[in-house]
Design a protein around this motif. Structure first.
Motif, PDB file in Angstrom:
ATOM      1  N   UNK A 155      -6.846   5.382   5.152  1.00 60.57           N
ATOM      2  CA  UNK A 155      -5.694   6.189   5.268  1.00 60.57           C
ATOM      3  C   UNK A 155      -5.386   6.660   6.774  1.00 60.57           C
ATOM      4  N   UNK A 156      -4.166   6.820   7.170  1.00 68.07           N
ATOM      5  CA  UNK A 156      -4.358   7.304   8.690  1.00 68.07           C
ATOM      6  C   UNK A 156      -4.730   8.741   8.517  1.00 68.07           C
TER       7      UNK A 156
ATOM      8  N   UNK B 233      -3.012   0.633  -3.649  1.00 68.31           N
ATOM      9  CA  UNK B 233      -2.590  -0.799  -3.237  1.00 68.31           C
ATOM     10  C   UNK B 233      -2.365  -1.432  -4.612  1.00 68.31           C
TER      11      UNK B 233
ATOM     12  N   UNK C 107      -6.260   4.817  12.222  1.00 62.55           N
ATOM     13  CA  UNK C 107      -6.380   4.191  10.727  1.00 62.55           C
ATOM     14  C   UNK C 107      -7.365   3.301  10.846  1.00 62.55           C
TER      15      UNK C 107
ATOM     16  N   UNK D 176       0.513  18.502  11.437  1.00 61.77           N
ATOM     17  CA  UNK D 176       0.567  16.927  11.182  1.00 61.77           C
ATOM     18  C   UNK D 176       0.651  16.910   9.590  1.00 61.77           C
ATOM     19  N   UNK D 177       0.617  15.543   9.401  1.00 61.74           N
ATOM     20  CA  UNK D 177       0.610  15.128   8.041  1.00 61.74           C
ATOM     21  C   UNK D 177      -0.749  14.772   7.530  1.00 61.74           C
TER      22      UNK D 177
ATOM     23  N   UNK E 272       0.897  -1.184   0.068  1.00 64.77           N
ATOM     24  CA  UNK E 272      -0.059  -0.048  -0.010  1.00 64.77           C
ATOM     25  C   UNK E 272       0.737   1.216  -0.254  1.00 64.77           C
TER      26      UNK E 272
ATOM     27  N   UNK F  44      -5.016  12.185  11.795  1.00 65.52           N
ATOM     28  CA  UNK F  44      -4.806  12.671  12.869  1.00 65.52           C
ATOM     29  C   UNK F  44      -5.892  12.659  14.071  1.00 65.52           C
TER      30      UNK F  44
ATOM     31  N   UNK G  14      -2.868  12.674   4.660  1.00 66.92           N
ATOM     32  CA  UNK G  14      -2.718  11.448   3.671  1.00 66.92           C
ATOM     33  C   UNK G  14      -3.797  11.484   2.735  1.00 66.92           C
ATOM     34  N   UNK G  15      -3.235  10.985   1.525  1.00 58.94           N
ATOM     35  CA  UNK G  15      -4.057  10.614   0.319  1.00 58.94           C
ATOM     36  C   UNK G  15      -4.805   9.096   1.034  1.00 58.94           C
ATOM     37  N   UNK G  16      -5.661   8.684  -0.002  1.00 62.84           N
ATOM     38  CA  UNK G  16      -6.292   7.581   0.348  1.00 62.84           C
ATOM     39  C   UNK G  16      -5.603   6.083   0.103  1.00 62.84           C
ATOM     40  N   UNK G  17      -4.341   6.519  -0.508  1.00 62.77           N
ATOM     41  CA  UNK G  17      -3.562   5.067  -0.811  1.00 62.77           C
ATOM     42  C   UNK G  17      -3.978   4.428  -2.110  1.00 62.77           C
TER      43      UNK G  17
ATOM     44  N   UNK H 102       1.188   5.366   0.316  1.00 65.99           N
ATOM     45  CA  UNK H 102       0.727   6.327   0.875  1.00 65.99           C
ATOM     46  C   UNK H 102       1.291   7.901   0.633  1.00 65.99           C
TER      47      UNK H 102
ATOM     48  N   UNK I   3      -2.334   8.898  15.636  1.00 65.44           N
ATOM     49  CA  UNK I   3      -3.229   8.756  14.401  1.00 65.44           C
ATOM     50  C   UNK I   3      -3.891   7.548  14.561  1.00 65.44           C
TER      51      UNK I   3
ATOM     52  N   UNK J 216      -8.487  -0.486   5.857  1.00 67.52           N
ATOM     53  CA  UNK J 216      -8.312  -0.052   4.268  1.00 67.52           C
ATOM     54  C   UNK J 216      -8.487   1.514   4.166  1.00 67.52           C
TER      55      UNK J 216
END
Lengths: 110, 110
Positions: B43-44, A106, B38, A98-99, A88, B46, A101-104, A90, B36, B41
């Motif tokens: 994304x993480x 796979x 998660x 903080x960060x 996966x 915050x 994230x995108x949805x990832x 990301x 974080x 399936x």
């Protein structure tokens, strides 16, 4: 609301193929990151970028390269995909912390 | 020794219970700490930052112990919707580089 998008949710490629994973963020963030996440290993940093045309290696850069031609876009490139790059992926961005994230994506490499 | 370590769990708790997770970090110079969440399936995202004096957000309390180099997350009155993996995140290398723990899985049951 911060939005980080990735070009594909699922991708299947063959060994030896060149693979491009695209990431776009819409919040004018300076910093962008690529991680991969594997069971038992957590998130590991592949590459990051603090500015356009800048890139720095993370903890596991081998087999990957990146491109940041525009501030909002950060691409991860697998020059010759291998089965151990099945994971996966990301993308994330921030200005400070903080960060976000995108949805990832796979990715499966056969 | 890993930079950031967490008990992977799973922690199986009944609804309404109080549950606590710890996370240890190895770099005493670490400055920023986060939890974080998660979902499967996904994304993480915050959950909360962790401040030196400890901080609370509703049912969630985060604490930092610099002397022993750990952070903790306490969840009171657990809900089914709290079921997720909780990632401990530490800014261990300076700059914007964040290191993730492998996560602690929480399952809240009826």
């Amino acid at each position: 609301d911060v939005k980080v998008t990735q070009s594909s949710r699922y991708l299947v490629k063959r060994t030896g193929e060149k693979v491009f994973l695209e990431c776009v963020q819409d919040m004018d963030h300076e910093n962008m990151f690529w991680y991969r996440q594997d069971p038992g290993l957590g998130l590991r940093l592949i590459y990051f970028s603090y500015d356009v045309k800048m890139k720095e290696k993370g903890d596991i850069p081998e087999g990957y390269s990146v491109s940041r031609e525009k501030k909002e876009r950060f691409s991860l490139i697998l020059e010759s995909a291998s089965t151990n790059q099945t994971s996966m992926y990301l993308c994330a961005s921030n200005r400070d912390r903080p960060l976000y994230f995108g949805p990832g994506t796979r990715l499966t490499v056969l | 020794r890993k930079e950031v370590e967490q008990d992977p769990g799973p922690f199986n708790v009944p609804e309404g219970a109080t549950v606590a997770f710890n996370c240890t970090y190895s770099n005493s110079a670490s400055q920023s700490f986060f939890w974080y969440r998660q979902d499967c399936r996904k994304e993480p995202k915050l959950l909360m930052s962790v401040y030196s004096s400890g901080n609370e957000d509703g049912r969630f309390t985060a604490q930092l112990n610099r002397a022993s180099q750990y952070i903790s997350l306490l969840i009171r009155d657990s809900k089914l919707s709290d079921s997720a993996t909780y990632l401990c995140v530490v800014n261990s290398g300076g700059g914007n580089k964040l290191t993730f723990g492998t996560g602690t899985q929480l399952k809240v049951e009826l």
